[in-house]
Design a protein around this motif. Structure first.
Motif, PDB file in Angstrom:
ATOM      1  N   CYS A  94       0.838  -1.206   0.000  1.00  0.00           N
ATOM      2  CA  CYS A  94       0.000   0.000   0.000  1.00  0.00           C
ATOM      3  C   CYS A  94       0.871   1.255   0.000  1.00  0.00           C
ATOM      4  CB  CYS A  94      -0.919   0.020   1.220  1.00  0.00           C
ATOM      5  SG  CYS A  94      -2.221  -1.211   1.188  1.00  0.00           S
ATOM      6  N   LEU A  95       1.891   1.274   0.833  1.00  0.00           N
ATOM      7  CA  LEU A  95       2.799   2.420   0.873  1.00  0.00           C
ATOM      8  C   LEU A  95       3.496   2.618  -0.471  1.00  0.00           C
ATOM      9  CD1 LEU A  95       4.346   1.832   4.396  1.00  0.00           C
ATOM     10  CD2 LEU A  95       2.958   3.792   3.711  1.00  0.00           C
ATOM     11  N   ARG A  96       3.961   1.526  -1.062  1.00  0.00           N
ATOM     12  CA  ARG A  96       4.672   1.623  -2.348  1.00  0.00           C
ATOM     13  C   ARG A  96       3.750   2.185  -3.437  1.00  0.00           C
ATOM     14  NH1 ARG A  96       9.253   0.411  -4.201  1.00  0.00           N
ATOM     15  NH2 ARG A  96       9.899  -0.853  -2.440  1.00  0.00           N
ATOM     16  N   VAL A  97       2.542   1.655  -3.539  1.00  0.00           N
ATOM     17  CA  VAL A  97       1.597   2.112  -4.573  1.00  0.00           C
ATOM     18  C   VAL A  97       1.259   3.584  -4.362  1.00  0.00           C
ATOM     19  CG1 VAL A  97      -0.756   1.837  -5.454  1.00  0.00           C
ATOM     20  CG2 VAL A  97       0.664  -0.177  -5.054  1.00  0.00           C
ATOM     21  N   LYS A  98       0.968   3.963  -3.142  1.00  0.00           N
ATOM     22  CA  LYS A  98       0.583   5.349  -2.837  1.00  0.00           C
ATOM     23  C   LYS A  98       1.738   6.321  -3.091  1.00  0.00           C
ATOM     24  CE  LYS A  98      -2.273   8.345  -0.844  1.00  0.00           C
ATOM     25  NZ  LYS A  98      -3.610   8.624  -1.274  1.00  0.00           N
ATOM     26  N   LEU A  99       2.927   5.977  -2.623  1.00  0.00           N
ATOM     27  CA  LEU A  99       4.059   6.904  -2.745  1.00  0.00           C
ATOM     28  C   LEU A  99       4.629   6.963  -4.153  1.00  0.00           C
ATOM     29  CD1 LEU A  99       5.724   6.229   0.674  1.00  0.00           C
ATOM     30  CD2 LEU A  99       4.495   8.274  -0.041  1.00  0.00           C
ATOM     31  N   LYS A 100       4.414   5.921  -4.924  1.00  0.00           N
ATOM     32  CA  LYS A 100       4.866   5.931  -6.318  1.00  0.00           C
ATOM     33  C   LYS A 100       4.206   7.081  -7.094  1.00  0.00           C
ATOM     34  CE  LYS A 100       5.504   2.757 -10.143  1.00  0.00           C
ATOM     35  NZ  LYS A 100       5.213   1.448 -10.681  1.00  0.00           N
ATOM     36  N   GLU A 101       2.990   7.433  -6.676  1.00  0.00           N
ATOM     37  CA  GLU A 101       2.261   8.528  -7.322  1.00  0.00           C
ATOM     38  C   GLU A 101       2.875   9.897  -7.031  1.00  0.00           C
ATOM     39  OE1 GLU A 101      -1.678   8.296  -5.740  1.00  0.00           O
ATOM     40  OE2 GLU A 101      -2.035   6.278  -6.515  1.00  0.00           O
ATOM     41  N   PHE A 102       3.593  10.033  -5.927  1.00  0.00           N
ATOM     42  CA  PHE A 102       4.023  11.341  -5.465  1.00  0.00           C
ATOM     43  C   PHE A 102       5.489  11.671  -5.704  1.00  0.00           C
ATOM     44  CE2 PHE A 102       0.220  10.535  -2.978  1.00  0.00           C
ATOM     45  CZ  PHE A 102      -0.491  11.681  -3.278  1.00  0.00           C
ATOM     46  N   PHE A 103       6.341  10.677  -5.814  1.00  0.00           N
ATOM     47  CA  PHE A 103       7.764  10.969  -5.982  1.00  0.00           C
ATOM     48  C   PHE A 103       8.150  10.992  -7.445  1.00  0.00           C
ATOM     49  CE2 PHE A 103       8.127   9.531  -1.543  1.00  0.00           C
ATOM     50  CZ  PHE A 103       8.824  10.617  -1.051  1.00  0.00           C
ATOM     51  N   PRO A 104       9.125  11.839  -7.790  1.00  0.00           N
ATOM     52  CA  PRO A 104       9.640  11.827  -9.161  1.00  0.00           C
ATOM     53  C   PRO A 104      10.180  10.432  -9.491  1.00  0.00           C
ATOM     54  CG  PRO A 104      10.464  13.735  -7.953  1.00  0.00           C
ATOM     55  CD  PRO A 104       9.767  12.852  -6.955  1.00  0.00           C
ATOM     56  N   PRO A 105      10.075  10.001 -10.751  1.00  0.00           N
ATOM     57  CA  PRO A 105      10.424   8.626 -11.113  1.00  0.00           C
ATOM     58  C   PRO A 105      11.901   8.270 -10.912  1.00  0.00           C
ATOM     59  CG  PRO A 105       9.838   9.903 -13.056  1.00  0.00           C
ATOM     60  CD  PRO A 105       9.549  10.760 -11.871  1.00  0.00           C
ATOM     61  N   HIS A 106      12.780   9.258 -10.820  1.00  0.00           N
ATOM     62  CA  HIS A 106      14.207   8.938 -10.663  1.00  0.00           C
ATOM     63  C   HIS A 106      14.583   8.580  -9.224  1.00  0.00           C
ATOM     64  CE1 HIS A 106      14.039  13.245  -9.696  1.00  0.00           C
ATOM     65  NE2 HIS A 106      15.129  13.045  -8.969  1.00  0.00           N
ATOM     66  N   PHE A 107      13.660   8.660  -8.289  1.00  0.00           N
ATOM     67  CA  PHE A 107      13.947   8.298  -6.902  1.00  0.00           C
ATOM     68  C   PHE A 107      13.710   6.809  -6.681  1.00  0.00           C
ATOM     69  CE2 PHE A 107      14.006  12.730  -6.122  1.00  0.00           C
ATOM     70  CZ  PHE A 107      14.722  12.895  -4.947  1.00  0.00           C
ATOM     71  N   LYS A 108      14.626   6.187  -5.916  1.00  0.00           N
ATOM     72  CA  LYS A 108      14.471   4.788  -5.529  1.00  0.00           C
ATOM     73  C   LYS A 108      13.781   4.766  -4.172  1.00  0.00           C
ATOM     74  CE  LYS A 108      17.007   0.503  -4.646  1.00  0.00           C
ATOM     75  NZ  LYS A 108      15.954  -0.035  -3.893  1.00  0.00           N
ATOM     76  N   LEU A 109      12.722   4.011  -4.086  1.00  0.00           N
ATOM     77  CA  LEU A 109      11.923   3.923  -2.874  1.00  0.00           C
ATOM     78  C   LEU A 109      12.195   2.595  -2.170  1.00  0.00           C
ATOM     79  CD1 LEU A 109       9.625   5.089  -1.118  1.00  0.00           C
ATOM     80  CD2 LEU A 109       8.019   4.071  -2.723  1.00  0.00           C
ATOM     81  N   ASP A 110      12.734   2.665  -0.953  1.00  0.00           N
ATOM     82  CA  ASP A 110      12.956   1.478  -0.122  1.00  0.00           C
ATOM     83  C   ASP A 110      11.939   1.516   1.011  1.00  0.00           C
ATOM     84  OD1 ASP A 110      15.188   0.331  -1.437  1.00  0.00           O
ATOM     85  OD2 ASP A 110      16.532   1.748  -0.450  1.00  0.00           O
ATOM     86  N   ILE A 111      11.201   0.433   1.162  1.00  0.00           N
ATOM     87  CA  ILE A 111      10.214   0.331   2.231  1.00  0.00           C
ATOM     88  C   ILE A 111      10.601  -0.859   3.091  1.00  0.00           C
ATOM     89  CG2 ILE A 111       7.786  -0.047   2.786  1.00  0.00           C
ATOM     90  CD1 ILE A 111       7.111   1.305   0.129  1.00  0.00           C
TER      91      ILE A 111
END
Length: 156
Positions: A94-111
């Protein structure tokens, strides 16, 4: 809601006051704003097991995000309500899907789950940060429906 709750009596906290976003979501100034106010974007994600938000259950906090603009990395840690939480991977999705909408695509998201907060910490973290596992999980219609219900529910 799931029958046979794993945590039948979670501790519920009051919601905090909201801060309105006025910045462009792809500006550097916005990243600094987001770093200190990210809870406003994920606070209403509903827990998969209870009719409360992740904020109300103290699964997320303002201190649980780190943004490194130079490396283009974002680290989010969350704390499941119990050590054997079977919904930890769903919360992470849920966090990944939600935050994917808000961060620029060049950022790597670690949860990740907070260190020591889950009995299967290593396994959960591996599942949440493996692109193929995340993609496969989100292709499962039942799991995707549960994620969508948590993200877009009006029950709170």
């Amino acid at each position: 809601m799931t029958l046979g709750l794993i945590n039948a009596n979670p501790v519920v906290h009051a919601k905090k006051e909201r801060v309105a976003r006025t910045e462009d979501p792809h500006s550097d100034k916005w990243l600094k704003f987001f770093d200190s106010n990210f809870v406003n974007y994920v606070r209403d994600i509903r827990d998969p097991e209870h009719p409360y938000s992740l904020e109300q259950l103290s699964v997320l906090s303002e201190e649980s995000i780190t943004v490194d603009e130079k490396l283009g990395r974002i680290l989010i840690t969350f704390t499941p309500t119990i050590q054997h939480c079977s919904m930890a991977t769903v919360i992470g999705l849920c966090l990944r899907v939600k935050l994917k909408e808000f961060f620029p695509p060049h950022f790597k998201l670690d949860i990740r789950v907070a260190p020591g907060s889950h009995a299967n910490e290593e396994s959960v973290n591996k599942q949440l940060n493996d692109k193929e596992r995340v993609a496969a999980a989100l292709e499962n219609p039942n799991l995707r429906q549960l994620v969508d219900e948590c993200l877009y529910s009006n029950e709170l």
